[in-house]
Design an enzyme around this catalytic site. Structure first.
Site, mmCIF file in Angstrom:
data_model
loop_
_atom_site.group_PDB
_atom_site.id
_atom_site.type_symbol
_atom_site.label_atom_id
_atom_site.label_comp_id
_atom_site.label_asym_id
_atom_site.label_seq_id
_atom_site.Cartn_x
_atom_site.Cartn_y
_atom_site.Cartn_z
ATOM 1 N N LYS A 1 0.817 -1.330 0.049
ATOM 2 C CA LYS A 1 0.023 0.027 -0.365
ATOM 3 C C LYS A 1 1.037 1.059 -0.042
ATOM 4 O O LYS A 1 1.078 2.227 1.022
ATOM 5 C CB LYS A 1 -0.844 0.059 1.494
ATOM 6 C CG LYS A 1 -2.279 -0.059 0.817
ATOM 7 C CD LYS A 1 -3.337 -0.457 2.492
ATOM 8 C CE LYS A 1 -4.593 0.830 2.088
ATOM 9 N NZ LYS A 1 -5.087 0.392 1.412
HETATM 10 C C1 LIG Z 1 -5.925 -0.526 -3.712
HETATM 11 C C2 LIG Z 1 -6.868 -0.808 -2.906
HETATM 12 N N1 LIG Z 1 -7.448 -2.860 -2.804
HETATM 13 C C3 LIG Z 1 -7.814 -3.366 -1.493
HETATM 14 C C4 LIG Z 1 -7.645 -2.159 -0.630
HETATM 15 C C5 LIG Z 1 -8.788 -3.419 -0.262
HETATM 16 O O1 LIG Z 1 -8.297 -4.550 0.949
HETATM 17 P P1 LIG Z 1 -8.447 -4.586 2.322
HETATM 18 O O2 LIG Z 1 -9.627 -5.692 2.348
HETATM 19 O O3 LIG Z 1 -6.840 -5.418 3.022
HETATM 20 O O4 LIG Z 1 -9.057 -2.903 3.155
HETATM 21 C C6 LIG Z 1 -7.740 -1.702 -0.507
HETATM 22 C C7 LIG Z 1 -8.564 -1.266 0.751
HETATM 23 O O5 LIG Z 1 -7.542 -0.995 1.600
HETATM 24 C C8 LIG Z 1 -6.990 -0.826 -1.648
HETATM 25 O O6 LIG Z 1 -6.584 0.500 -1.460
#
Ligand SMILES: Cc1ncc(COP(=O)(O)O)c(C=O)c1O
Length: 310
Positions: free
Chosen positions: A159
């Site tokens: 991230k």
């Molecule tokens: C680009 C992106 N994809 C998917 C997600 C969903 O991931 P998670 O379930 O780990 O929050 C997020 C949010 O965190 C995100 O920023």
């Protein structure tokens, strides 16, 4: 120093400080180049048990440290301390409602060049109340003209702060064109994910989701839903490449993520999905997820960390 108007405590460079004092210089590399990575964690208030449960805290901390490893950043504290710092932020803010927690790990230097080596790294953690992320019960999404940033350009598995320009561009285009949300394709044209959420579809009764090698984030909600679908509901789940046009002929589509939770998509590019109403599988899996996340299903108690107990 400008005051934000938010009253609360933030973990900043190893200490709990007033929110307004948790600030960075305009010269910061984190501000200028987005050199950092972050997490997004939900905590759910359970009225009956009078407890706040953090959802999959260890997994979120684990991913934050993996993101740091991918970027080559050395966090200033270890995972166990970061885990405790998240809980402490919630306690210091007397959090007794649904919350969102944001740990942010960043290059804490005001020098000019965009460098990731031999630089100080800091961690800040703040929290805020958060209810529903999307205003509507179901969404009209579009396939974005922006492609998902390839993992070997800006690591999409992690991230990284800078990758959210990609998300913001897609979201802005979607909103300007009258849609609620964007769906990214990869550079090679297969379905990747939403702007900040993963995607599932139901096709011929099977739950299908693109694997985490499709330039998407290594998702925690996605992983949880796969486990719930298989183990609690005994549904087949297939992780495979999805073509754009499969979206249009799916029986059901939904997005999922920490902020998005499980959000049905009932229309894509002006085509109704299935009946055009929220599907049965989407509803059943959503109910299962909510019970697990809020601490109402003992089978998944290892996923929830109580903030106030003990
Ligand atoms: C680009 C992106 N994809 C998917 C997600 C969903 O991931 P998670 O379930 O780990 O929050 C997020 C949010 O965190 C995100 O920023």
């Amino acid at each position: 120093m400008p005051k934000t108007g938010v009253v609360g405590k933030t973990y900043h460079r190893g200490k709990l400080v007033d929110d307004a004092d948790a600030s960075l210089s305009i010269r910061s590399k984190a501000v200028n180049y987005g050199l950092g990575c972050f997490g997004g964690i939900r905590a759910y208030w359970n009225d009956e048990r009078e407890e706040l449960f953090v959802f999959r805290l260890s997994d979120h901390i684990g991913r934050l440290f993996e993101s740091a490893k991918i970027l080559g950043l050395e966090p200033p504290i270890g995972p166990a301390e970061a885990h405790e710092a998240v809980l402490e932020v919630l306690r210091q803010n007397d959090a007794r409602s649904d919350q969102y927690v944001r740990p942010l790990l960043y290059v804490d230097s005001d020098e000019l060049s965009p460098t990731l080596t031999d630089v100080p790294v800091s961690l800040s953690i703040y929290c805020q109340p958060l209810g529903k992320y999307f205003a509507d019960e179901s969404l009209h999404a579009c396939v974005s003209s922006w492609r998902r940033v390839p993992d070997n350009a800006i690591p999409a598995r992690a991230k990284p702060t800078a990758a959210y320009l990609n998300s913001a561009l897609a979201r802005a285009e979607a909103r300007k064109n009258g849609f609620d949300e964007a769906i990214f394709l990869t550079e090679s044209g297969s379905v990747s994910e939403g702007s900040a959420a993963h995607l599932f579809l139901v096709r011929r009764g099977e739950l299908v989701s693109p694997p985490s090698t499709e330039d998407n984030l290594d998702g925690i909600t996605r992983r949880s839903l796969i486990e719930l679908a298989r183990d609690a509901l005994s549904w087949p789940v297939i992780e495979r490449t999805i073509s754009r046009t499969e979206l249009y002929v799916a029986e059901e589509v939904f997005l999922c993520g920490t902020a998005a939770e499980l959000t049905p998509v009932t229309r894509i590019d002006h085509r109704w999905i299935g009946t055009g109403r929220v599907g049965e599988r989407t509803r059943a899996l959503g109910a299962c997820f909510r019970a697990a996340a809020r601490g109402d299903d003992e089978r998944w108690s290892s996923w929830t960390t109580p903030v106030w107990a003990g």
